[in-house]
Enzyme design. Structure first.
Site, mmCIF file in Angstrom:
data_model
loop_
_atom_site.group_PDB
_atom_site.id
_atom_site.type_symbol
_atom_site.label_atom_id
_atom_site.label_comp_id
_atom_site.label_asym_id
_atom_site.label_seq_id
_atom_site.Cartn_x
_atom_site.Cartn_y
_atom_site.Cartn_z
ATOM 1 N N GLN A 1 24.948 -17.709 -26.003
ATOM 2 C CA GLN A 1 24.655 -17.580 -24.576
ATOM 3 C C GLN A 1 23.992 -16.258 -24.198
ATOM 4 O OE1 GLN A 1 24.853 -19.894 -22.332
ATOM 5 N NE2 GLN A 1 26.001 -21.440 -23.451
ATOM 6 N N THR B 1 13.472 -28.114 -46.364
ATOM 7 C CA THR B 1 12.144 -27.741 -45.890
ATOM 8 C C THR B 1 12.242 -27.059 -44.532
ATOM 9 O OG1 THR B 1 11.157 -29.609 -47.059
ATOM 10 C CG2 THR B 1 9.851 -28.621 -45.283
ATOM 11 N N CYS C 1 29.624 -29.717 -25.493
ATOM 12 C CA CYS C 1 30.138 -30.250 -26.759
ATOM 13 C C CYS C 1 31.465 -30.976 -26.594
ATOM 14 C CB CYS C 1 30.293 -29.123 -27.779
ATOM 15 S SG CYS C 1 28.732 -28.332 -28.195
#
Length: 378
Positions: free
Chosen positions: A180, A242, A328
């Protein structure tokens, strides 16, 4: 039009960042691991330039920047990645706080189940952890202190500099979850005693799916992190796969813009906060966090007496998009562990909503918002 006021959950991608990301998705699309042709060399150069952009903002070295999918992965790598070194050195004690994001608390719980001991320090009623309490919890066998820079629900800024100032010796390592605050409070993150910093791109107007773990050297050495995944050897063997070059260059530019425009963004967010508090003042709001001790200006955690948070969100959903906690955990409908740790009364917790905005937030219906909440009280 509904005004998006959940910026603490995620931000829109800055137009300038999006344009750069698109260019690297469609034109400069080389694999940074392909070293036999110009496409790969150009991609690698772009990745290294992004490392330097991010590092400069917190006075780190470009080689300290290890790219991840976001702060959650960075938190897991910082905490779980130290476990083997802790076992070998017989340092099996970890210190953190009870208001951390689940991306820190759950890895700590996992280590606790495998033989580590975890001490969680509680905050005061304003949501701020005392540095003396954190330091008092540190023992000779403490491996890691992990403390967030600012809480994602309340916006309360934690005293990471005071903790860093008082820690001495190689151990414990100090990890800061800066999801944050990176791009907003970078000066504190530049403290030389901080070893590990987690950050997410989608909190600072970069795309989702990219973040970093900053692994700073102290006395010439980094924290002895071991990989959690294997295959490919990318990112010094600590994070295989990758590299997502378009997302990385986007994060680099977003970090640079956040530092360059920090003051003007701050002024705009402060002005919005003042307007929100003024509009809500007649409703006698309970605001979590104390302004004098530091609260992020773009996050307002507030409860209106007599108003349930679910009712508030339903009554205002046609004008604003807000939440009642961390993105979340918002689907779980469980009481906020942060507010519980602050010992907030149950009725106040049940009425708390989180409102968060950005420097680009335009027309704000504070008067109508306050009126809708007022109607719910009768």
């Amino acid at each position: 039009m509904v005004v998006y006021l959940d910026m603490a959950a995620t931000t829109p991608t800055d137009r300038r960042v999006a344009e750069l990301v698109l260019e690297y998705m469609t034109r400069e699309f080389g694999n940074a691991g392909s070293r036999t042709h110009a496409y790969g060399a150009d991609a690698l150069a772009a990745v290294n330039a992004a490392r330097a952009q991010i590092a400069r903002t917190i006075k780190a070295d470009a080689s300290d920047v290890l790219f991840t999918s976001g702060a959650t992965e960075a938190d897991n790598l910082a905490i779980l990645g130290l476990a083997e070194a802790g076992r070998q050195a017989n340092r099996r004690h970890l210190v953190s706080t009870s208001i951390e994001h689940k991306a820190v608390l759950e890895p700590l719980q996992h280590l606790a189940a495998t033989g580590f001991e975890v001490t969680l320090v509680s905050p005061d009623k304003h949501g701020r952890v005392s540095p003396s309490d954190v330091l008092a919890a540190v023992r000779p066998d403490t491996l890691l202190v992990s403390i967030m820079h600012a809480n994602n629900e309340t916006g309360v800024v934690q005293p990471i500099e005071a903790v860093a100032d008082a820690l001495h010796g190689e151990c414990p390592y100090l990890h800061v979850d800066a999801a944050q605050t990176f791009g907003r409070l970078n000066r504190a993150l530049s403290h030389p005693r901080i070893d590990l910093i987690s950050l997410s791109g989608h909190k600072i107007y970069a795309p989702k799916g990219i973040g970093a773990l900053i692994m700073k050297r102290r006395s010439g050495r980094r924290a002895p992190i071991a990989p959690l995944m294997f295959g490919g050897g990318q990112e010094r063997g600590l994070r295989p796969g990758t590299l997502p070059v378009p997302l990385i260059v986007g994060l680099g530019l977003a970090a640079e813009l956040a530092e360059k425009e920090r003051e003007q963004r701050l002024r705009k967010c402060v002005a919005i906060r003042m307007a929100a508090l003024e509009a809500l003042a007649p409703l006698s709001p309970h605001v979590h966090g104390e302004e004098d001790f530091g609260v992020l200006p773009h996050i307002l955690s507030v409860s209106i007496p007599g108003v349930d948070s679910e009712a508030a969100m339903v009554a205002t959903k046609d004008i604003v998009a807000i939440s009642n906690g961390s993105a979340c955990t918002s689907a779980s409908y469980q009481p906020s562990h942060v507010l519980e740790a602050m010992r907030v009364p149950a009725d106040v917790t049940a009425g708390t909503v989180r409102i968060s905005w950005s420097h680009e937030t335009q027309t704000l219906p504070w008067g109508l918002f306050a009126s809708r909440l007022n109607d719910l009280r009768f």
